[in-house]
Design a protein around this motif. Structure first.
Motif, mmCIF file in Angstrom:
data_model
loop_
_atom_site.group_PDB
_atom_site.id
_atom_site.type_symbol
_atom_site.label_atom_id
_atom_site.label_comp_id
_atom_site.label_asym_id
_atom_site.label_seq_id
_atom_site.Cartn_x
_atom_site.Cartn_y
_atom_site.Cartn_z
ATOM 1 N N MET A 81 -16.998 6.951 8.104
ATOM 2 C CA MET A 81 -15.689 7.033 8.725
ATOM 3 C C MET A 81 -15.433 5.815 9.618
ATOM 4 N N LEU A 82 -16.452 5.363 10.332
ATOM 5 C CA LEU A 82 -16.286 4.197 11.200
ATOM 6 C C LEU A 82 -15.968 2.950 10.384
ATOM 7 N N ALA A 83 -16.667 2.767 9.267
ATOM 8 C CA ALA A 83 -16.410 1.597 8.424
ATOM 9 C C ALA A 83 -14.978 1.616 7.902
ATOM 10 N N HIS A 84 -14.487 2.791 7.552
ATOM 11 C CA HIS A 84 -13.110 2.912 7.073
ATOM 12 C C HIS A 84 -12.125 2.546 8.179
ATOM 13 N N ALA A 85 -12.367 3.020 9.390
ATOM 14 C CA ALA A 85 -11.475 2.715 10.522
ATOM 15 C C ALA A 85 -11.475 1.223 10.827
ATOM 16 N N VAL A 86 -12.628 0.598 10.764
ATOM 17 C CA VAL A 86 -12.718 -0.843 11.013
ATOM 18 C C VAL A 86 -11.967 -1.607 9.926
ATOM 19 N N LEU A 87 -12.138 -1.205 8.691
ATOM 20 C CA LEU A 87 -11.453 -1.855 7.575
ATOM 21 C C LEU A 87 -9.941 -1.681 7.678
ATOM 22 N N LEU A 88 -9.498 -0.490 8.035
ATOM 23 C CA LEU A 88 -8.073 -0.242 8.220
ATOM 24 C C LEU A 88 -7.521 -1.095 9.362
ATOM 25 N N ALA A 89 -8.258 -1.172 10.459
ATOM 26 C CA ALA A 89 -7.826 -2.005 11.586
ATOM 27 C C ALA A 89 -7.712 -3.469 11.167
ATOM 28 N N GLU A 90 -8.671 -3.923 10.369
ATOM 29 C CA GLU A 90 -8.635 -5.306 9.897
ATOM 30 C C GLU A 90 -7.430 -5.541 8.991
ATOM 31 N N ALA A 91 -7.185 -4.628 8.055
ATOM 32 C CA ALA A 91 -6.037 -4.768 7.154
ATOM 33 C C ALA A 91 -4.740 -4.802 7.955
ATOM 34 N N ARG A 92 -4.591 -3.891 8.906
ATOM 35 C CA ARG A 92 -3.374 -3.836 9.722
ATOM 36 C C ARG A 92 -3.214 -5.107 10.558
ATOM 37 N N THR A 93 -4.298 -5.596 11.116
ATOM 38 C CA THR A 93 -4.243 -6.791 11.948
ATOM 39 C C THR A 93 -3.762 -7.998 11.160
ATOM 40 N N TYR A 94 -4.334 -8.205 10.005
ATOM 41 C CA TYR A 94 -3.989 -9.380 9.219
ATOM 42 C C TYR A 94 -2.605 -9.260 8.587
ATOM 43 N N LEU A 95 -2.208 -8.063 8.216
ATOM 44 C CA LEU A 95 -0.842 -7.879 7.728
ATOM 45 C C LEU A 95 0.165 -8.157 8.840
ATOM 46 N N GLY A 96 -0.128 -7.684 10.033
ATOM 47 C CA GLY A 96 0.743 -7.958 11.169
ATOM 48 C C GLY A 96 0.812 -9.438 11.498
ATOM 49 N N ALA A 97 -0.331 -10.111 11.425
ATOM 50 C CA ALA A 97 -0.360 -11.554 11.689
ATOM 51 C C ALA A 97 0.451 -12.311 10.637
ATOM 52 N N LEU A 98 0.356 -11.895 9.385
ATOM 53 C CA LEU A 98 1.169 -12.525 8.338
ATOM 54 C C LEU A 98 2.655 -12.314 8.609
ATOM 55 N N ALA A 99 3.020 -11.116 9.012
ATOM 56 C CA ALA A 99 4.431 -10.839 9.320
ATOM 57 C C ALA A 99 4.911 -11.683 10.497
ATOM 58 N N ASP A 100 4.071 -11.805 11.510
ATOM 59 C CA ASP A 100 4.437 -12.593 12.692
ATOM 60 C C ASP A 100 4.588 -14.070 12.389
ATOM 61 N N ARG A 101 3.818 -14.570 11.440
ATOM 62 C CA ARG A 101 3.802 -16.001 11.147
ATOM 63 C C ARG A 101 4.566 -16.364 9.876
ATOM 64 N N ALA A 102 5.292 -15.420 9.317
ATOM 65 C CA ALA A 102 6.026 -15.666 8.080
ATOM 66 C C ALA A 102 7.083 -16.753 8.286
ATOM 67 N N SER A 103 7.357 -17.461 7.215
ATOM 68 C CA SER A 103 8.296 -18.577 7.294
ATOM 69 C C SER A 103 9.759 -18.141 7.282
ATOM 70 N N THR A 104 10.037 -16.932 6.777
ATOM 71 C CA THR A 104 11.417 -16.433 6.747
ATOM 72 C C THR A 104 11.446 -14.974 7.191
ATOM 73 N N LEU A 105 12.615 -14.531 7.583
ATOM 74 C CA LEU A 105 12.780 -13.129 7.970
ATOM 75 C C LEU A 105 12.494 -12.208 6.785
ATOM 76 N N ASP A 106 12.959 -12.586 5.603
ATOM 77 C CA ASP A 106 12.729 -11.753 4.420
ATOM 78 C C ASP A 106 11.247 -11.576 4.115
#
Length: 98
Positions: A1-26
């Motif tokens: 369960m801990l490994a799953h939570a860490v993996l989910l946190a990592e996926a969410r973090t990097y998806l959020g970072a991509l959204a924050d650094r995206a070149s366009t609003l779309d």
């Protein structure tokens, strides 16, 4: 369960970072859609985010893809993972097109 939570946190973090650094609003909105889909797959229960060690969008994309793919090893439906990966690929395509 801990490994799953860490993996989910990592996926969410990097998806959020991509959204924050995206070149366009779309493209930012497309990354956010993937993030919302990942959250929906987990019933809205989300762990805290982790630190992002890079600003390079290629690295962020690669790590996000890997983290989302690896969720399948923790009981997340493989078809849902493929949907998230297709959405992520489309967001990245929009983000990197001239």
């Amino acid at each position: 369960m801990l490994a799953h939570a860490v993996l989910l946190a990592e996926a969410r973090t990097y998806l959020g970072a991509l959204a924050d650094r995206a070149s366009t609003l779309d493209s930012s909105l497309e990354y956010e859609r993937v993030l919302l889909q990942v959250d929906w797959l987990h019933g809205g229960r989300v762990p805290p985010t982790t630190a992002v060690p890079t600003r390079d969008p290629r690295v962020l994309y690669t790590i996000a893809c890997t983290a989302v793919s690896n969720l399948a090893a923790h009981g997340v439906d493989a078809m849902e993972i493929e949907l998230c990966l297709a959405m992520l690929e489309e967001a990245h395509r929009q983000d990197t097109q001239p």
